[in-house]
Design an enzyme around this catalytic site. Structure first.
Site, PDB file in Angstrom:
ATOM      1  N   HIS A 255       0.830  -1.200   0.000  1.00 42.73           N
ATOM      2  CA  HIS A 255       0.000   0.000   0.000  1.00 42.73           C
ATOM      3  C   HIS A 255       0.871   1.258   0.000  1.00 42.73           C
ATOM      4  O   HIS A 255       0.442   2.308  -0.491  1.00 42.73           O
ATOM      5  CB  HIS A 255      -0.911   0.025   1.235  1.00 42.73           C
ATOM      6  CG  HIS A 255      -1.968  -1.034   1.215  1.00 42.73           C
ATOM      7  ND1 HIS A 255      -1.730  -2.314   1.644  1.00 42.73           N
ATOM      8  CD2 HIS A 255      -3.262  -1.002   0.808  1.00 42.73           C
ATOM      9  CE1 HIS A 255      -2.846  -3.029   1.514  1.00 42.73           C
ATOM     10  NE2 HIS A 255      -3.774  -2.257   1.004  1.00 42.73           N
ATOM     11  N   ASP A 328      -4.961  -6.062  -7.853  1.00 39.24           N
ATOM     12  CA  ASP A 328      -5.188  -5.521  -6.521  1.00 39.24           C
ATOM     13  C   ASP A 328      -5.539  -4.046  -6.726  1.00 39.24           C
ATOM     14  O   ASP A 328      -5.517  -3.530  -7.856  1.00 39.24           O
ATOM     15  CB  ASP A 328      -3.933  -5.706  -5.659  1.00 39.24           C
ATOM     16  CG  ASP A 328      -4.227  -5.655  -4.164  1.00 39.24           C
ATOM     17  OD1 ASP A 328      -5.327  -5.206  -3.774  1.00 39.24           O
ATOM     18  OD2 ASP A 328      -3.352  -6.048  -3.371  1.00 39.24           O
TER      19      ASP A 328
END
Length: 567
Positions: A255, A328
């Protein structure tokens, strides 16, 4: 997906791939470059029962509609028709329904932080309204892994997370957990769960997977993943195995950064591939890519999400998978660093991806893919292949035809039977790591640490001195003072850092018997010292806390086994 599974099975047979959960499947190529040639980019085969519907739907789509099917963004607000400023700012129209229509979306993913999840009635109404707005029925999904990642928390049954399931050693527990979750999601109007996590967590310092994994043994994780896929299918909901080619050996959170995993092709086949191979063998609906660089599999330096060698070469060619591949989240730093948000979407499609999840700039990404098709950079056949896979998934899960249970969510969510299943899993997961002979605890008990109040409330007469996740000096001093009134001290820990370590050390210094109850991945127990007894319950959810209390008061004999090693 019947026909897609048949294709995967035939491809796997040709390459020596196996669809069971054994840890070292034979026959894979020695290097990614030597893998079997990927299938020709033509539309995927479809089941005979839905083939006509898929073909008819595809033939009736404009180019703009086909491109829109590839996108699954976040929309803002609690009602499909409700205006929300974030939609206006990002997409140029006010309501979620208008965004669906403007971009011909193929799907939507729901989050609490975007205002999508407030109550069962509201989520069901939002899902219904979004479907009514769509010309082609939507995939509506959420990240409901259970445990650490639970986007529907508070609405659905609190099922322990994957590492707790792994501690039971029983794939049946994985299947039961997935079925409970899938049935409740379907009652809310969702049709895809972005689960199960298929990563084999071999790095204790992994900051993003940890207790989201079933464990560190490839064969055991593979068995759990296969069972979970079956459980979701039992519930009539799509499953997504993630994060391909494997996110279990990273010390960087994708992230916020770009992880690099230096697994050789042989190590990848032995360690990372088995759970994905097992999921494919069970007809998994979606495989989600990882934003990780594996230089031994692709020397380009691109993350797997953008790598044709990994997505088309390994996943489609070596493992024989011809279902939907999803990225993702495209708003994560790991995939945004090298290319802009427009180019990332195009490169993902060129790599072999079908579903573009959470683009940070939907208009820009949509426009870039549309322009790439018009220019020929992305061929029409390539686009049709992805849209056909997506439509086939929708047909197989009853989405395309609008099939649904029409259940009352309140009659399904957190039902007595579902809560009993969750509690059974939590009870079987409890693991004694140290001091088995010290249980049950006797005398006056003090409980401190995160979740102390909730756990103390389950122990007859126990005193609670709760702390923050990062205990302050004042909180530690209060716990030390309360220890003088106790015979035994229980310290709850969760991803213990220095402050929680100081709390445990302070309790040990009192001379009282100290039991640590680990509420997350149990690696933290190797960083702590001074305790007499240690239990791992792998989760801070209500079922896991009840299971911990049963073990502490002697009403449960712990039988769980550590699914990871403590170093």
């Amino acid at each position: 997906m019947t026909a897609l599974l048949l294709i995967a099975t035939l491809s796997a047979a040709c390459s020596g791939a196996r669809s069971d959960a054994e840890p070292t499947p034979p026959g894979a190529a020695t290097t990614p470059a030597a893998t079997p040639a990927p299938p020709k980019e033509t539309p995927a085969a479809t089941p005979s029962s839905g083939q006509d519907a898929v073909a008819e739907r595809l033939a009736g789509m404009s180019l703009e509609e086909k491109v829109g099917q590839l996108f699954m963004p976040v929309l803002y607000g609690s009602k499909a028709s409700g205006a929300h400023g974030e939609n206006s700012a990002r997409y140029g129209v006010a309501s979620p329904a208008e965004v669906v229509k403007k971009f011909h979306l193929g799907g939507v993913i729901l989050f609490p932080w975007s205002g999508n999840v407030e109550s069962a009635e509201q989520v069901a109404g939002l899902a219904s309204g979004l479907q009514k707005a769509a010309k082609t029925p939507l995939l509506i999904g959420a990240d409901q892994e259970n445990g650490l990642v639970s986007r529907l928390s508070g609405l659905v049954t609190d099922v322990p997370g994957n590492m707790a399931v792994g501690a039971t050693g029983d794939p049946g527990a994985a299947r039961a957990a997935a079925e409970v979750t899938g049935r409740e999601m379907r009652a809310l109007g969702l049709n895809v769960d972005f689960a199960p996590v298929a990563d084999v967590n071999v790095n204790p310092a992994n900051p993003v997977i940890g207790s989201r994994s079933y464990g560190e043994k490839p064969d055991k994780v593979a068995a759990m993943v296969a069972a979970a896929v079956e459980g979701f299918h039992d519930a009539g909901i799509g499953a997504a195995a993630k994060h391909f080619p494997g996110h279990g050996d990273t010390g960087v959170d994708s992230h916020t950064g770009l992880p690099v995993i230096k697994h050789s092709p042989a190590k990848w086949r032995r360690l990372d591939a088995p759970p994905f191979r097992a999921a494919i063998g069970k007809g998994v609906d979606i495989v989600m890519t990882a934003h990780v660089v594996m230089p031994e599999l692709d020397r380009s330096g691109d993350p797997a999400t953008l790598s044709k060698k990994i997505v088309t070469g390994l996943l489609r060619g070596d493992l024989g998978y011809d279902g939907v591949v999803s990225t993702d989240a495209l708003d994560m730093a790991a995939v945004r660093k090298k290319y802009g948000d427009a180019e990332v979407a195009v490169r993902a499609v060129l790599a072999g991806v079908d579903l573009l999840l959470m683009p940070p700039d939907l208009p820009k990404a949509y426009g870039a893919v549309l322009a790439a098709v018009k220019s020929g950079r992305v061929t029409r056949d390539r686009l049709d292949a992805s849209v056909t896979r997506l439509l086939t998934l929708k047909a197989e899960r009853g989405v395309l035809s609008g099939e649904g249970d029409e259940q009352d969510p309140e009659a399904v969510l957190r039902s007595k039977e579902h809560r009993a299943t969750a509690q059974d899993i939590a009870d079987r997961a409890v693991t004694v790591v140290e001091g088995a002979g010290d249980l049950p605890l006797k005398g006056d008990i003090l409980v401190t640490g995160p979740a102390a109040r909730a756990l103390a409330g389950l122990l007859d007469g126990a005193e609670a001195v709760p702390t923050a996740d990062t205990p302050t000096a004042a909180q530690i001093a209060a716990a030390r003072a309360a220890a003088a009134r106790s015979d035994s001290i229980v310290v709850t820990t969760e991803d213990a850092g220095p402050a929680q370590s100081r709390l445990v050390a302070a309790m040990a210094a009192t001379g009282r018997h100290v039991t640590v109850v680990s509420l997350s991945a149990p690696y933290e127990l190797s960083r702590l010292g001074g305790y007499d007894t240690a239990l791992a319950v792998y989760s801070s959810g209500s079922a896991s806390l009840r299971a911990a209390a049963k073990a502490l008061d002697g009403s449960l004999t712990p039988a769980g086994k550590l699914p990871v090693g403590l170093r």
